[in-house]
Design a protein around this motif. Structure first.
Motif, PDB file in Angstrom:
ATOM      1  N   ASP A  22       0.866  -1.170   0.000  1.00  0.00           N
ATOM      2  CA  ASP A  22       0.000   0.000   0.000  1.00  0.00           C
ATOM      3  C   ASP A  22       0.905   1.222   0.000  1.00  0.00           C
ATOM      4  O   ASP A  22       1.626   1.469   0.966  1.00  0.00           O
ATOM      5  CB  ASP A  22      -0.894  -0.018   1.233  1.00  0.00           C
ATOM      6  N   ALA A  25      -0.957   6.632  -1.834  1.00  0.00           N
ATOM      7  CA  ALA A  25      -1.592   7.535  -2.798  1.00  0.00           C
ATOM      8  C   ALA A  25      -1.079   7.202  -4.187  1.00  0.00           C
ATOM      9  O   ALA A  25      -0.010   6.606  -4.349  1.00  0.00           O
ATOM     10  CB  ALA A  25      -1.275   8.992  -2.449  1.00  0.00           C
ATOM     11  N   GLY A  79      -1.808   3.671  -5.971  1.00  0.00           N
ATOM     12  CA  GLY A  79      -1.573   3.628  -4.535  1.00  0.00           C
ATOM     13  C   GLY A  79      -1.437   2.233  -3.981  1.00  0.00           C
ATOM     14  O   GLY A  79      -1.076   2.047  -2.822  1.00  0.00           O
ATOM     15  N   HIS A  80      -1.710   1.229  -4.806  1.00  0.00           N
ATOM     16  CA  HIS A  80      -1.583  -0.162  -4.365  1.00  0.00           C
ATOM     17  C   HIS A  80      -0.987  -0.984  -5.501  1.00  0.00           C
ATOM     18  O   HIS A  80      -1.361  -0.810  -6.664  1.00  0.00           O
ATOM     19  CB  HIS A  80      -2.943  -0.740  -3.968  1.00  0.00           C
TER      20      HIS A  80
END
Length: 267
Positions: A22, A25, A79-80
């Motif tokens: 993660d 952003a 963001g991931h």
């Protein structure tokens, strides 16, 4: 997380890492060059990647195979990120992909473009949990090695030894002498095998060593240990190969570091 590579794959896969991170952003991650080919198999969403400064190469792919190169890639993310990433050796290009690394130098392609038999691997990964992804990739590669890897023509032994010597930091003339070739003949063979000159291989290996040392010691010390003339030389090379200064890369990758000139665990 890194996973031990099966002994049968060890000559061909320098590293294999399942990741699920993660990043907080949306942003852009730098894909740095090195002495291995990179295979990324994303999970959940395709990988949005292209060469820095070349927007025409940007695409969303369910598998991305990049050959040896001397410039950064840019990975755009929401963001991931999750998937499996492998570093393949030049011997691995022949044994697992069926082509010399030179055939892929400077390219960004999908796995199925090179190995059509593995076109279903991304879909198979989508059907298993994160903890099984790395294991599945190893199983598929072991099967691939058993079917075709042994029949693949390996790199010339002298070229393999020379590449190892250059990666250790030997000068081109020293590596040539070690295998009994002239500099010119070695350059011809190395370029035919991996698509780079011996000087470029040595340069990328030095860059990899510097990357591993950043954040662990002052930049001047990292420069000295890795064979750069001085800190300014290190910084210039990072600008050319990574598209940024080493301190910028540290701030992007490890924002928790208090002092990018030294790093959290120096001392």
């Amino acid at each position: 997380m890194g996973r031990p590579v099966h002994p049968a794959l060890a000559p061909y896969v320098a590293s294999l890492r399942a990741y699920d991170v993660d990043l907080g952003a949306p942003g852009v991650h730098r894909g740095l060059p090195g002495t291995t080919l990179t295979l990324v198999l994303p999970a959940g969403e395709p990988l949005d990647v292209g060469w820095a400064g070349r927007p025409e190469t940007r695409a969303r792919r369910w598998s991305t195979l990049s050959g040896l190169h001397a410039h950064p890639a840019q990975i755009h993310h929401d963001g991931h990120q999750a998937g499996v990433q492998l570093a393949l050796t030049t011997a691995g290009a022949r044994a697992l992909l069926g082509v010399p690394a030179a055939a892929l130098a400077g390219t960004l392609v999908e796995l199925e473009d090179v190995v059509p038999a593995l076109r279903d691997l991304p879909e198979r990964l989508a059907g298993v949990g994160p903890e099984q992804r790395a294991a599945l990739v190893q199983q598929v590669l072991l099967a691939r090695l058993g079917r075709s890897g042994r029949a693949a023509r390996p790199p010339r032994a002298e070229v393999g030894r020379a590449l190892a010597a250059l990666t250790r930091g030997l000068r081109v003339e020293e590596a040539a002498a070690e295998v009994g070739y002239s500099r010119r003949h070695l350059a011809t063979l190395v370029r035919a095998e991996c698509g780079l000159t011996p000087r470029d291989v040595r340069r990328l290996a030095r860059f990899e060593r510097a990357r591993a040392g950043l954040g662990r010691a002052p930049l001047a010390e990292v420069a000295h240990r890795c064979g750069y003339a001085d800190q300014a030389h290190l910084t210039r090379e990072w600008g050319a190969l990574a598209g940024c200064a080493p301190t910028t890369w540290l701030r992007e990758e490890f924002p928790f570091l208090q002092d990018p000139e030294v790093g959290a665990d120096a001392g």
